[in-house]
Design an enzyme around this catalytic site. Structure first.
Site, PDB file in Angstrom:
ATOM      1  N   GLN A  50      -8.356  -7.411 -10.674  1.00 49.95           N
ATOM      2  CA  GLN A  50      -8.999  -6.164 -10.254  1.00 49.95           C
ATOM      3  C   GLN A  50      -8.560  -5.020 -11.166  1.00 49.95           C
ATOM      4  O   GLN A  50      -9.375  -4.193 -11.589  1.00 49.95           O
ATOM      5  CB  GLN A  50      -8.624  -5.880  -8.801  1.00 49.95           C
ATOM      6  CG  GLN A  50      -9.033  -4.528  -8.284  1.00 49.95           C
ATOM      7  CD  GLN A  50      -8.837  -4.436  -6.786  1.00 49.95           C
ATOM      8  OE1 GLN A  50      -9.615  -4.977  -6.012  1.00 49.95           O
ATOM      9  NE2 GLN A  50      -7.787  -3.751  -6.358  1.00 49.95           N
ATOM     10  N   HIS A  55       0.833  -1.204   0.000  1.00 50.38           N
ATOM     11  CA  HIS A  55       0.000   0.000   0.000  1.00 50.38           C
ATOM     12  C   HIS A  55       0.873   1.263   0.000  1.00 50.38           C
ATOM     13  O   HIS A  55       0.613   2.212  -0.734  1.00 50.38           O
ATOM     14  CB  HIS A  55      -0.864   0.061   1.264  1.00 50.38           C
ATOM     15  CG  HIS A  55      -1.828  -1.065   1.443  1.00 50.38           C
ATOM     16  ND1 HIS A  55      -1.690  -2.010   2.434  1.00 50.38           N
ATOM     17  CD2 HIS A  55      -2.961  -1.398   0.767  1.00 50.38           C
ATOM     18  CE1 HIS A  55      -2.705  -2.863   2.379  1.00 50.38           C
ATOM     19  NE2 HIS A  55      -3.489  -2.530   1.370  1.00 50.38           N
ATOM     20  N   LYS A 111      -0.469  -6.532  -7.941  1.00 50.38           N
ATOM     21  CA  LYS A 111      -0.771  -7.708  -7.117  1.00 50.38           C
ATOM     22  C   LYS A 111      -2.165  -8.260  -7.408  1.00 50.38           C
ATOM     23  O   LYS A 111      -2.375  -9.462  -7.470  1.00 50.38           O
ATOM     24  CB  LYS A 111      -0.622  -7.304  -5.649  1.00 50.38           C
ATOM     25  CG  LYS A 111      -1.352  -8.135  -4.623  1.00 50.38           C
ATOM     26  CD  LYS A 111      -0.598  -9.396  -4.313  1.00 50.38           C
ATOM     27  CE  LYS A 111      -1.091 -10.110  -3.085  1.00 50.38           C
ATOM     28  NZ  LYS A 111      -2.515 -10.171  -2.916  1.00 50.38           N
ATOM     29  N   GLN A 170     -17.894  -6.820  -1.511  1.00 47.61           N
ATOM     30  CA  GLN A 170     -16.966  -7.646  -2.292  1.00 47.61           C
ATOM     31  C   GLN A 170     -16.577  -8.941  -1.563  1.00 47.61           C
ATOM     32  O   GLN A 170     -15.754  -9.692  -2.065  1.00 47.61           O
ATOM     33  CB  GLN A 170     -15.732  -6.852  -2.717  1.00 47.61           C
ATOM     34  CG  GLN A 170     -14.767  -6.515  -1.601  1.00 47.61           C
ATOM     35  CD  GLN A 170     -13.702  -5.533  -2.063  1.00 47.61           C
ATOM     36  OE1 GLN A 170     -13.980  -4.370  -2.333  1.00 47.61           O
ATOM     37  NE2 GLN A 170     -12.472  -6.003  -2.191  1.00 47.61           N
ATOM     38  N   SER A 202      -2.545  -7.908   3.299  1.00 47.04           N
ATOM     39  CA  SER A 202      -3.090  -7.798   4.662  1.00 47.04           C
ATOM     40  C   SER A 202      -3.439  -9.175   5.178  1.00 47.04           C
ATOM     41  O   SER A 202      -3.353  -9.458   6.375  1.00 47.04           O
ATOM     42  CB  SER A 202      -4.328  -6.902   4.661  1.00 47.04           C
ATOM     43  OG  SER A 202      -4.024  -5.654   4.077  1.00 47.04           O
TER      44      SER A 202
HETATM   45  P1  AMP Z   1      -6.324  -3.813  -0.447  1.00 45.92           P
HETATM   46  O1  AMP Z   1      -6.199  -3.021   0.814  1.00 45.92           O
HETATM   47  O2  AMP Z   1      -5.871  -5.234  -0.318  1.00 45.92           O
HETATM   48  O3  AMP Z   1      -7.678  -3.673  -1.091  1.00 45.92           O
HETATM   49  O4  AMP Z   1      -5.298  -3.167  -1.482  1.00 45.92           O
HETATM   50  C1  AMP Z   1      -5.356  -1.802  -1.786  1.00 45.92           C
HETATM   51  C2  AMP Z   1      -4.464  -1.537  -2.972  1.00 45.92           C
HETATM   52  O5  AMP Z   1      -3.138  -1.915  -2.657  1.00 45.92           O
HETATM   53  C3  AMP Z   1      -4.877  -2.359  -4.213  1.00 45.92           C
HETATM   54  O6  AMP Z   1      -4.692  -1.562  -5.377  1.00 45.92           O
HETATM   55  C4  AMP Z   1      -3.901  -3.497  -4.175  1.00 45.92           C
HETATM   56  O7  AMP Z   1      -3.647  -4.061  -5.439  1.00 45.92           O
HETATM   57  C5  AMP Z   1      -2.661  -2.803  -3.639  1.00 45.92           C
HETATM   58  N1  AMP Z   1      -1.767  -3.793  -3.058  1.00 45.92           N
HETATM   59  C6  AMP Z   1      -2.058  -4.745  -2.133  1.00 45.92           C
HETATM   60  N2  AMP Z   1      -0.977  -5.511  -1.880  1.00 45.92           N
HETATM   61  C7  AMP Z   1       0.012  -5.053  -2.682  1.00 45.92           C
HETATM   62  C8  AMP Z   1       1.375  -5.434  -2.903  1.00 45.92           C
HETATM   63  N3  AMP Z   1       1.937  -6.439  -2.255  1.00 45.92           N
HETATM   64  N4  AMP Z   1       2.088  -4.733  -3.797  1.00 45.92           N
HETATM   65  C9  AMP Z   1       1.537  -3.702  -4.488  1.00 45.92           C
HETATM   66  N5  AMP Z   1       0.273  -3.290  -4.326  1.00 45.92           N
HETATM   67  C10 AMP Z   1      -0.486  -3.960  -3.443  1.00 45.92           C
END
Ligand code: AMP
Length: 317
Positions: free
Chosen positions: A153, A36, A149, A60, A186
Site C-alpha cells: 500500500q 494506528h 505494515k 477495496q 484490526s
Molecule cells: P487500516 O485501519 O488497517 O487501514 O490501517 C490504517 C493505517 O494504519 C495504515 O497506514 C496501516 O498501514 C497502519 N497500520 C496498521 N497496522 C499497523 C501496525 N501494526 N503498525 C504500524 N502501522 C499500522
C-alpha cells in the site's frame, strides 16, 4: 475534538486552517490499535492541525472478503482519538464517499498493483488508491501518515503521489508488534486462542528469512523464500499464500539479494488473512518494526535490537 461525517462539514473546517500550512492526516479503517495510535501520536507532534479518518472502504474489499464482518467500535475509537489530541475525525458513510453516479476510479497498473497482495486480492489497490485520493482532496493535508505494515500500500500510494504530482508529504512509520512479534492488525480480532498462538509463525518466518538473507547476500533469493516457506508450512494451523523477496518500490521480485529489499509474507490463520514484512533499507539496515513491551502496554515500543537502532521515522516523499 470535532467529529464530522459529510464532505460539506469537512469543507467548512478549512477556513479555520487557512493560515496553517501544517495539516497532518492519518487515514484508517478504525478498530484502532497501537499501530494506528503510533501514527496518530507522531502526526500530533508534527502538525498544527490533525485529522484522522475512519472509513471502512467498500471498494477495496473483494466480493467474498470480510467487508460485512470487519471489526468496528466507533465509540472506543473516538475516545482513543480524543485522548490523543486529534482535532477532527472524519467518519463518512459509504454514500458520502461514493454517491449515486460515482464512476471514476484510480487504477494502479503493472506489477506494483498486480503482484503479491495485488494478485491475491485483485482490485484492492484500485479501491485503496481511489479512496486515498478522494480523502486527500477532501482533507487537503500537507503530511499523511501510513504504516510500513502495509508495505505494498505504501509503494502504491508513493507511486500515485509521484504520478499525480500530489502536494503531500508521506510519512511512513514502522510496524508496531505485539510482545511476541505478531504485527498488530484490526483483523487479529478474528483469531481464536489457538490461532493467535499459531499466528506468531509469520514473524518467525521473517526472522528466519532475514538470517538466510544475511547468510546468502548477493545470491539469488531461493534460500530466503525456502526458509520462510518451510517455517510457515511447519505450522499446521497456517496456510501460506506467499513468502517472497521483492523490491520495496517497484514490487518486482528480486533476482539477487541486495538492498533495498522487502521480505513479504501472507498467510491465512483460521479465518484471518495476515500480512507482514521486514524491510532491508538501501543503507543496509533493517526495519523489522517495533515491539510493544508487555509491562508498559500501550505507549512504549522497545525490545528489538532493530528498534533501538531506529533513529526516527523514515520519510518517503
Ligand atoms: P487500516 O485501519 O488497517 O487501514 O490501517 C490504517 C493505517 O494504519 C495504515 O497506514 C496501516 O498501514 C497502519 N497500520 C496498521 N497496522 C499497523 C501496525 N501494526 N503498525 C504500524 N502501522 C499500522
Amino acid at each position: 475534538m470535532r467529529v464530522v461525517t459529510t464532505v460539506q462539514e469537512m469543507d467548512d473546517e478549512h477556513p479555520g486552517w487557512a493560515s496553517s500550512l501544517d495539516v497532518g492526516f492519518v487515514p484508517t479503517m478504525g478498530y484502532l490499535h497501537e499501530g494506528h495510535l503510533s501514527l496518530v501520536r507522531q502526526a500530533r507532534v508534527e502538525n498544527k492541525v490533525l485529522v484522522v479518518s475512519i472509513f471502512v472502504n467498500p471498494t477495496q474489499f473483494g466480493p467474498h472478503e470480510d467487508l460485512g464482518t470487519y471489526p468496528r467500535d466507533l465509540s472506543r475509537d473516538l475516545r482513543l482519538l480524543e485522548e490523543s489530541g486529534v482535532d477532527v475525525v472524519f467518519t463518512p458513510t459509504p454514500e458520502e464517499i461514493y454517491p449515486p453516479g460515482f464512476v471514476t476510479y484510480v487504477e494502479p497498473t503493472g506489477p506494483l498493483a498486480g503482484q503479491a497482495e495485488g494478485a491475491s486480492r485483485p482490485g484492492q489497490f484500485r479501491g485503496v488508491a481511489t479512496v486515498v485520493l478522494k480523502l486527500f482532496q477532501i482533507v487537503r493535508p500537507h503530511q499523511v501518515y501510513f504504516g510500513q505494515k502495509d508495505a505494498q500500500q505504501v509503494a502504491v500510494i508513493s507511486r500515485m503521489v509521484t504520478d499525480f504530482n500530489l502536494p503531500v508529504k508521506l510519512r511512513i512509520l514502522p510496524t508496531i508488534r505485539e510482545a511476541d512479534g505478531l504485527a498488530m492488525s484490526s483483523r487479529n480480532a478474528y483469531l481464536i486462542r489457538e490461532d493467535r498462538t499459531a499466528a506468531r509463525v509469520l514473524y518467525r518466518a521473517l526472522q528466519a528469512g532475514r538470517m538466510a538473507f544475511e547468510a546468502h547476500a548477493g545470491e539469488e533469493p531461493s534460500e530466503v523464500t525456502r526458509t520462510m516457506t518451510d517455517t510457515v508450512l511447519a505450522e499446521p494451523r497456517a496456510r501460506l499464500d506467499y513468502a517472497e523477496v521483492r523490491d520495496p518500490n517497484s514490487f518486482m521480485p528480486l533476482e539477487t539479494l541486495r538492498a533495498p529489499a522487502l521480505l513479504v509474507i501472507a498467510a491465512k490463520v483460521g479465518s484471518a488473512r495476515l500480512i507482514d514484512n521486514f524491510l532491508f533499507r538501501a543503507d543496509g539496515s533493517w526495519d523489522t518494526g517495533r515491539t510493544v513491551s508487555e509491562e508498559e502496554g500501550g505507549n512504549n515500543y522497545a525490545g528489538e535490537s532493530d528498534s533501538t537502532r531506529y533513529t526516527g521515522p523514515k520519510v518517503w516523499a
